[in-house]
Design an enzyme around this catalytic site. Structure first.
Site, mmCIF file in Angstrom:
data_model
loop_
_atom_site.group_PDB
_atom_site.id
_atom_site.type_symbol
_atom_site.label_atom_id
_atom_site.label_comp_id
_atom_site.label_asym_id
_atom_site.label_seq_id
_atom_site.Cartn_x
_atom_site.Cartn_y
_atom_site.Cartn_z
ATOM 1 N N GLN A 122 57.120 95.614 4.929
ATOM 2 C CA GLN A 122 56.238 94.744 5.715
ATOM 3 C C GLN A 122 57.046 94.151 6.868
ATOM 4 O O GLN A 122 57.918 93.315 6.641
ATOM 5 C CB GLN A 122 55.733 93.627 4.778
ATOM 6 C CG GLN A 122 54.874 92.592 5.412
ATOM 7 C CD GLN A 122 54.601 91.454 4.413
ATOM 8 O OE1 GLN A 122 54.917 91.559 3.232
ATOM 9 N NE2 GLN A 122 54.041 90.367 4.883
ATOM 10 N N SER A 125 58.309 89.294 10.047
ATOM 11 C CA SER A 125 59.253 88.285 10.546
ATOM 12 C C SER A 125 60.229 88.885 11.555
ATOM 13 O O SER A 125 60.599 90.058 11.465
ATOM 14 C CB SER A 125 60.052 87.687 9.383
ATOM 15 O OG SER A 125 59.188 87.178 8.405
ATOM 16 N N GLU A 240 49.304 88.800 -0.704
ATOM 17 C CA GLU A 240 50.688 88.525 -1.089
ATOM 18 C C GLU A 240 50.736 87.348 -2.060
ATOM 19 O O GLU A 240 51.692 87.197 -2.812
ATOM 20 C CB GLU A 240 51.509 88.236 0.180
ATOM 21 C CG GLU A 240 52.998 88.157 -0.069
ATOM 22 C CD GLU A 240 53.825 88.240 1.210
ATOM 23 O OE1 GLU A 240 53.251 88.377 2.294
ATOM 24 O OE2 GLU A 240 55.061 88.154 1.096
ATOM 25 N N SER A 357 56.712 79.655 3.642
ATOM 26 C CA SER A 357 57.517 78.585 3.016
ATOM 27 C C SER A 357 56.611 77.522 2.376
ATOM 28 O O SER A 357 55.426 77.397 2.715
ATOM 29 C CB SER A 357 58.430 77.932 4.061
ATOM 30 O OG SER A 357 57.654 77.113 4.908
ATOM 31 N N GLU A 359 56.608 74.357 2.755
ATOM 32 C CA GLU A 359 56.092 73.366 3.716
ATOM 33 C C GLU A 359 54.863 73.920 4.437
ATOM 34 O O GLU A 359 53.862 73.224 4.637
ATOM 35 C CB GLU A 359 57.174 73.003 4.749
ATOM 36 C CG GLU A 359 58.341 72.209 4.194
ATOM 37 C CD GLU A 359 59.371 73.073 3.480
ATOM 38 O OE1 GLU A 359 59.233 74.320 3.494
ATOM 39 O OE2 GLU A 359 60.302 72.512 2.875
HETATM 40 C C1 FAD Z 1 63.433 87.048 -0.333
HETATM 41 C C2 FAD Z 1 62.689 87.124 0.964
HETATM 42 C C3 FAD Z 1 61.983 88.288 1.265
HETATM 43 C C4 FAD Z 1 61.283 88.367 2.479
HETATM 44 N N1 FAD Z 1 60.639 89.539 2.785
HETATM 45 C C5 FAD Z 1 60.008 89.661 3.975
HETATM 46 C C6 FAD Z 1 59.371 90.902 4.325
HETATM 47 O O1 FAD Z 1 59.371 91.871 3.563
HETATM 48 N N2 FAD Z 1 58.777 90.987 5.541
HETATM 49 C C7 FAD Z 1 58.747 89.949 6.416
HETATM 50 O O2 FAD Z 1 58.166 90.099 7.479
HETATM 51 N N3 FAD Z 1 59.352 88.751 6.125
HETATM 52 C C8 FAD Z 1 59.972 88.596 4.922
HETATM 53 N N4 FAD Z 1 60.607 87.418 4.599
HETATM 54 C C9 FAD Z 1 60.656 86.349 5.594
HETATM 55 C C10 FAD Z 1 59.760 85.145 5.283
HETATM 56 O O3 FAD Z 1 58.407 85.469 5.463
HETATM 57 C C11 FAD Z 1 60.225 84.007 6.190
HETATM 58 O O4 FAD Z 1 61.551 83.683 5.819
HETATM 59 C C12 FAD Z 1 59.346 82.780 6.077
HETATM 60 O O5 FAD Z 1 58.067 83.038 6.581
HETATM 61 C C13 FAD Z 1 59.968 81.572 6.800
HETATM 62 O O6 FAD Z 1 60.283 81.929 8.114
HETATM 63 P P1 FAD Z 1 61.754 81.661 8.710
HETATM 64 O O7 FAD Z 1 62.754 82.227 7.738
HETATM 65 O O8 FAD Z 1 61.791 82.165 10.100
HETATM 66 O O9 FAD Z 1 61.943 80.108 8.696
HETATM 67 P P2 FAD Z 1 61.392 79.061 9.781
HETATM 68 O O10 FAD Z 1 59.975 79.389 10.120
HETATM 69 O O11 FAD Z 1 62.380 78.973 10.892
HETATM 70 O O12 FAD Z 1 61.399 77.723 8.943
HETATM 71 C C14 FAD Z 1 62.624 77.019 8.653
HETATM 72 C C15 FAD Z 1 62.249 75.755 7.873
HETATM 73 O O13 FAD Z 1 61.397 74.921 8.695
HETATM 74 C C16 FAD Z 1 60.173 74.662 8.021
HETATM 75 N N5 FAD Z 1 59.071 74.674 8.978
HETATM 76 C C17 FAD Z 1 58.829 75.594 9.957
HETATM 77 N N6 FAD Z 1 57.717 75.273 10.645
HETATM 78 C C18 FAD Z 1 57.210 74.144 10.077
HETATM 79 C C19 FAD Z 1 56.066 73.330 10.318
HETATM 80 N N7 FAD Z 1 55.202 73.655 11.281
HETATM 81 N N8 FAD Z 1 55.883 72.248 9.545
HETATM 82 C C20 FAD Z 1 56.746 71.927 8.537
HETATM 83 N N9 FAD Z 1 57.870 72.660 8.257
HETATM 84 C C21 FAD Z 1 58.085 73.751 9.015
HETATM 85 C C22 FAD Z 1 60.010 75.794 7.015
HETATM 86 O O14 FAD Z 1 59.210 75.405 5.914
HETATM 87 C C23 FAD Z 1 61.445 76.056 6.597
HETATM 88 O O15 FAD Z 1 61.842 75.124 5.613
HETATM 89 C C24 FAD Z 1 61.293 87.279 3.384
HETATM 90 C C25 FAD Z 1 62.003 86.126 3.068
HETATM 91 C C26 FAD Z 1 62.684 86.040 1.870
HETATM 92 C C27 FAD Z 1 63.437 84.781 1.557
#
Ligand code: FAD
Length: 376
Positions: A122, A125, A240, A357, A359
């Protein structure tokens, strides 16, 4: 076949084939081995028919209620025959393909995913795009009969094993936000794709960086409408958070049962034990209702964010309990189960991140379910 017959028949088949279905090298053998074993389990279950129930006939299924799929994953997880994170990718991606791909494309590809002949990933991100998915930048430009894709994805689970990728791309202007996104199914062996696995803190290369350098994707691989990819993504994410979480919940209950059976006497703080058990049951009750709503053909939506919050709470409560009960296993990773408790404990920290996440889930619950609009 009705659900009762399905359950009885499957239970009997599992009892008869358990030695073959169990991983030869045991849990914790490494991701390569786990992926090989998963393909074998899916192939056996598909060839015996169990993996085909609950899926539409037009993609090689036998029809029947989606509760059959929920039960199959639950039964496999409860017997410790699969790891649900990698097993349930099918539940995340196949429903979207069935709904949004050309019927011929879905009929050609979905059976291969169900049978374990193929792995899919998928690609949502990106380095600058996680929670704020609408700002993604991986670009697709139309050139006759193909899309030409250039950009980067990250955290793409299992991309190094994947044959196909459900990919979100920017087809509108950079400012078009969620209105200028198109979804498509890319072949992972297409020229121009580079996959670099990332080692996570639990010691596994479960996810990857994926680079697209002028990759050609046929236009008939578009999923849904051009510039309509946001709707595809919004329909995929509740999947999901439904059947795949149900499978994970079954796995967590199995691991909790194993902990209770094997931990030393007096190893648990009774309050922590109570919290973990209560969380597991709260999730179970909630997710059961979601499985039944899906079986009735109801469209899943933002309410599945409640399931995700409860699942993540359960997962972390169970492994906090593990950490208190067998601290040396967690710290050193050399207990009776090898490093399995340690690996699982570390992975449980990701439960509040993957699939959206904690949040963000709470934000969805507040705004879309409770109507607490706040600033946005
Ligand atoms: C084990 C694992 C498998 C994954 N597999 C996939 C995959 O197969 N395909 C894929 O596309 N993605 C995948 N992901 C990615 C996952 O979807 C993202 O990590 C997730 O959506 C968070 O995005 P980010 O890491 O960019 O964090 P960010 O969006 O940068 O967030 C960082 C922190 O800020 C907080 N935050 C951000 N915006 C807000 C808001 N508006 N209000 C309050 N808090 C906020 C978040 O909750 C988090 O604590 C995977 C992640 C993990 C850990």
């Amino acid at each position: 076949m009705d659900l009762q017959e399905f359950r009885a028949g499957l239970d009997a088949w599992l009892a008869g084939h358990e030695p073959e279905l169990r991983a030869e090298s045991g849990p914790g053998a490494g991701l390569d081995e786990e992926m090989r074993h998963l393909s074998k389990v899916k192939r056996m279950a598909y060839d015996a028919g169990w993996m085909r129930w609950g899926w539409p006939e037009r993609v090689g299924g036998f029809g029947g209620t989606t509760l059959m799929r929920a039960y199959l994953g639950e039964a496999l997880a409860a017997r410790d025959l699969i790891e649900p994170g990698i097993y349930s990718m099918t539940e995340v991606l196949a429903p979207t393909m069935i709904e949004y791909a050309r019927p011929e494309l879905a009929a050609e590809t979905v059976p291969r995913l169900l049978r374990g002949d193929e792995t899919w990933c998928q690609g949502f991100s990106e380095p600058g795009t996680g929670s704020n998915l609408g700002s993604l930048a991986c670009r697709a430009r139309r050139d006759g009969g193909v899309w030409r894709v250039t950009g980067q994805k990250v955290w793409t689970s299992l991309a190094q094993y994947a044959h196909r990728c459900v990919l979100l791309t920017r087809t509108g202007t950079p400012e078009s936000g969620s209105r200028g996104i198109t979804a498509m199914l890319a072949d992972m062996d297409a020229p121009g794709i580079t996959v670099r696995p990332i080692r996570a803190m639990h010691g596994r290369d479960e996810f990857c960086e994926v680079f697209f350098d002028d990759v050609r994707v046929p236009v008939d691989r578009t999923l849904g409408e051009v510039d309509g990819g946001w709707g595809v993504a919004m329909d995929l994410l509740p999947y999901e958070r439904s059947t795949s979480l149900w499978h994970r919940g079954a796995y967590l209950r199995q691991r909790l049962g194993h902990l209770l059976a094997t931990a030393p006497d007096g190893a648990f703080d009774p309050a922590e034990l109570g919290e973990a058990v209560q969380a597991a049951f709260a999730f179970h009750a909630r997710s059961r209702e979601t499985q039944h709503r899906m079986a009735r053909g109801e469209r899943l939506g933002p309410e599945t964010s409640v399931d995700k919050v409860l699942l993540a709470t359960t997962e972390q409560a169970v492994y906090d309990l593990v950490a208190g009960a067998v601290p040396a296993d967690i710290a050193l990773g050399d207990g009776a189960d090898g490093d399995r408790w340690r690996t699982e404990f570390l992975y449980s920290r990701a439960a509040t991140i993957y699939g959206g996440s904690a949040e963000i889930q709470r934000d969805i619950i507040a705004r879309r379910l409770l109507g607490l609009e706040g600033g946005r």
